[in-house]
Motif scaffolding. Structure first.
Motif, PDB file in Angstrom:
ATOM      1  N   GLU A   1      36.094   5.078 -66.890  1.00  0.00           N
ATOM      2  CA  GLU A   1      36.432   4.317 -68.045  1.00  0.00           C
ATOM      3  C   GLU A   1      35.145   4.277 -69.033  1.00  0.00           C
ATOM      4  OE1 GLU A   1      37.985   0.486 -66.915  1.00  0.00           O
ATOM      5  OE2 GLU A   1      39.393   1.384 -65.334  1.00  0.00           O
ATOM      6  N   LYS A   2      35.319   5.361 -70.030  1.00  0.00           N
ATOM      7  CA  LYS A   2      34.373   5.594 -70.980  1.00  0.00           C
ATOM      8  C   LYS A   2      34.050   4.388 -71.776  1.00  0.00           C
ATOM      9  CE  LYS A   2      35.013  10.337 -70.166  1.00  0.00           C
ATOM     10  NZ  LYS A   2      35.939  10.015 -69.167  1.00  0.00           N
ATOM     11  N   LYS A   3      35.227   3.813 -72.292  1.00  0.00           N
ATOM     12  CA  LYS A   3      35.355   2.606 -73.257  1.00  0.00           C
ATOM     13  C   LYS A   3      34.653   1.458 -72.849  1.00  0.00           C
ATOM     14  CE  LYS A   3      38.145   0.092 -76.550  1.00  0.00           C
ATOM     15  NZ  LYS A   3      39.622   0.047 -77.248  1.00  0.00           N
ATOM     16  N   LYS A   4      34.987   1.102 -71.537  1.00  0.00           N
ATOM     17  CA  LYS A   4      34.133  -0.185 -70.832  1.00  0.00           C
ATOM     18  C   LYS A   4      32.548   0.125 -70.624  1.00  0.00           C
ATOM     19  CE  LYS A   4      37.897  -2.156 -68.363  1.00  0.00           C
ATOM     20  NZ  LYS A   4      38.646  -2.634 -67.250  1.00  0.00           N
ATOM     21  N   TRP A   5      32.392   1.444 -70.378  1.00  0.00           N
ATOM     22  CA  TRP A   5      30.862   1.727 -70.113  1.00  0.00           C
ATOM     23  C   TRP A   5      30.254   1.557 -71.317  1.00  0.00           C
ATOM     24  CZ3 TRP A   5      27.374   5.457 -71.876  1.00  0.00           C
ATOM     25  CH2 TRP A   5      26.360   5.666 -71.112  1.00  0.00           C
ATOM     26  N   PHE A   6      30.741   2.147 -72.342  1.00  0.00           N
ATOM     27  CA  PHE A   6      30.208   1.929 -73.895  1.00  0.00           C
ATOM     28  C   PHE A   6      29.962   0.402 -74.377  1.00  0.00           C
ATOM     29  CE2 PHE A   6      30.712   6.567 -74.873  1.00  0.00           C
ATOM     30  CZ  PHE A   6      29.540   6.938 -75.013  1.00  0.00           C
ATOM     31  N   GLN A   7      31.225  -0.329 -73.997  1.00  0.00           N
ATOM     32  CA  GLN A   7      31.066  -1.688 -74.304  1.00  0.00           C
ATOM     33  C   GLN A   7      29.983  -2.377 -73.570  1.00  0.00           C
ATOM     34  OE1 GLN A   7      35.177  -2.773 -73.601  1.00  0.00           O
ATOM     35  NE2 GLN A   7      35.770  -2.502 -75.802  1.00  0.00           N
ATOM     36  N   GLY A   8      29.783  -1.840 -72.329  1.00  0.00           N
ATOM     37  CA  GLY A   8      28.848  -2.605 -71.658  1.00  0.00           C
ATOM     38  C   GLY A   8      27.285  -2.352 -72.081  1.00  0.00           C
ATOM     39  N   ILE A   9      27.120  -0.948 -72.435  1.00  0.00           N
ATOM     40  CA  ILE A   9      26.109  -0.932 -72.969  1.00  0.00           C
ATOM     41  C   ILE A   9      25.464  -1.527 -74.254  1.00  0.00           C
ATOM     42  CG2 ILE A   9      24.514   1.256 -74.004  1.00  0.00           C
ATOM     43  CD1 ILE A   9      24.881   1.132 -71.008  1.00  0.00           C
ATOM     44  N   ILE A  10      26.632  -1.604 -75.269  1.00  0.00           N
ATOM     45  CA  ILE A  10      26.309  -2.164 -76.326  1.00  0.00           C
ATOM     46  C   ILE A  10      26.323  -3.679 -76.247  1.00  0.00           C
ATOM     47  CG2 ILE A  10      27.520  -2.783 -78.642  1.00  0.00           C
ATOM     48  CD1 ILE A  10      26.712  -0.038 -78.556  1.00  0.00           C
ATOM     49  N   ASN A  11      26.920  -4.273 -75.508  1.00  0.00           N
ATOM     50  CA  ASN A  11      26.662  -5.761 -74.709  1.00  0.00           C
ATOM     51  C   ASN A  11      25.414  -6.040 -74.422  1.00  0.00           C
ATOM     52  OD1 ASN A  11      29.270  -6.546 -76.046  1.00  0.00           O
ATOM     53  ND2 ASN A  11      30.421  -6.252 -74.219  1.00  0.00           N
ATOM     54  N   LYS A  12      24.750  -5.169 -73.479  1.00  0.00           N
ATOM     55  CA  LYS A  12      23.432  -5.161 -73.031  1.00  0.00           C
ATOM     56  C   LYS A  12      22.344  -5.181 -74.116  1.00  0.00           C
ATOM     57  CE  LYS A  12      24.337  -3.690 -68.468  1.00  0.00           C
ATOM     58  NZ  LYS A  12      24.045  -2.643 -67.219  1.00  0.00           N
ATOM     59  N   LEU A  13      22.620  -4.123 -75.413  1.00  0.00           N
ATOM     60  CA  LEU A  13      21.759  -3.933 -76.286  1.00  0.00           C
ATOM     61  C   LEU A  13      21.801  -5.152 -77.401  1.00  0.00           C
ATOM     62  CD1 LEU A  13      21.999  -0.222 -76.890  1.00  0.00           C
ATOM     63  CD2 LEU A  13      20.141  -1.520 -75.707  1.00  0.00           C
ATOM     64  N   PHE A  14      23.016  -5.332 -77.690  1.00  0.00           N
ATOM     65  CA  PHE A  14      23.362  -6.599 -78.706  1.00  0.00           C
ATOM     66  C   PHE A  14      24.074  -7.548 -78.139  1.00  0.00           C
ATOM     67  CE2 PHE A  14      22.769  -2.573 -80.715  1.00  0.00           C
ATOM     68  CZ  PHE A  14      21.681  -2.466 -81.407  1.00  0.00           C
ATOM     69  N   PRO A  15      23.676  -8.709 -77.363  1.00  0.00           N
ATOM     70  CA  PRO A  15      24.561  -9.586 -76.641  1.00  0.00           C
ATOM     71  C   PRO A  15      25.539 -10.479 -77.695  1.00  0.00           C
ATOM     72  CG  PRO A  15      22.360  -9.952 -75.917  1.00  0.00           C
ATOM     73  CD  PRO A  15      22.317  -8.908 -76.990  1.00  0.00           C
ATOM     74  N   PRO A  16      26.905 -10.534 -77.298  1.00  0.00           N
ATOM     75  CA  PRO A  16      27.771 -11.383 -78.283  1.00  0.00           C
ATOM     76  C   PRO A  16      27.079 -12.783 -78.616  1.00  0.00           C
ATOM     77  CG  PRO A  16      28.779 -10.821 -76.195  1.00  0.00           C
ATOM     78  CD  PRO A  16      27.582 -10.239 -76.059  1.00  0.00           C
ATOM     79  N   LYS A  17      27.381 -12.949 -79.810  1.00  0.00           N
ATOM     80  CA  LYS A  17      26.947 -14.702 -79.877  1.00  0.00           C
ATOM     81  C   LYS A  17      28.233 -15.520 -79.371  1.00  0.00           C
ATOM     82  CE  LYS A  17      24.647 -13.350 -84.598  1.00  0.00           C
ATOM     83  NZ  LYS A  17      24.767 -13.391 -85.752  1.00  0.00           N
TER      84      LYS A  17
END
Length: 113
Positions: free
Chosen positions: A62-78
């Protein structure tokens, strides 16, 4: 007997500190050295980068979830708390703090009387 030796070698191939691991990493280093000499530095890096992309495409389900996890680690959601709720929570905390600070003073005055 031979099958168990092969299984044992494969199991210890990437376990750090084993002779099997030393052999496998020596072979990987030798292949890289030969590629650097024959193909060249930049071409070897290109081949390695394309191999990593291929491993990613083939290995991550699941590449989309993998990228979302990386993005959320780099830029945590407010935390999207509406302004009024956040303001009310702050006012409540301030009131509770004032009440706690005022409570011991009242008891001291009552005891003194």
């Amino acid at each position: 007997m031979a099958e168990s030796k092969v299984k044992n070698f494969m199991k210890n191939m990437f376990r750090v500190g084993t002779p099997e691991c030393a052999i496998s990493f020596a072979l990987v280093a030798m292949v890289l050295a030969i590629m650097f000499l024959v193909v060249g530095f930049w071409q070897t890096l290109l081949i390695l980068a394309l191999m990593l992309v291929g491993a990613f495409l083939g290995g991550v389900k699941e590449k989309k979830k993998w990228f979302q996890g990386i993005i959320n680690k780099l830029f945590p959601p407010k935390q999207n708390i509406p302004y009024r709720e956040r303001n009310a929570a702050i006012e409540k905390a301030v009131r509770e703090t004032i009440e706690v600070e005022a409570a011991p003073e009242n008891t001291k005055e009552e005891v003194a009387e």
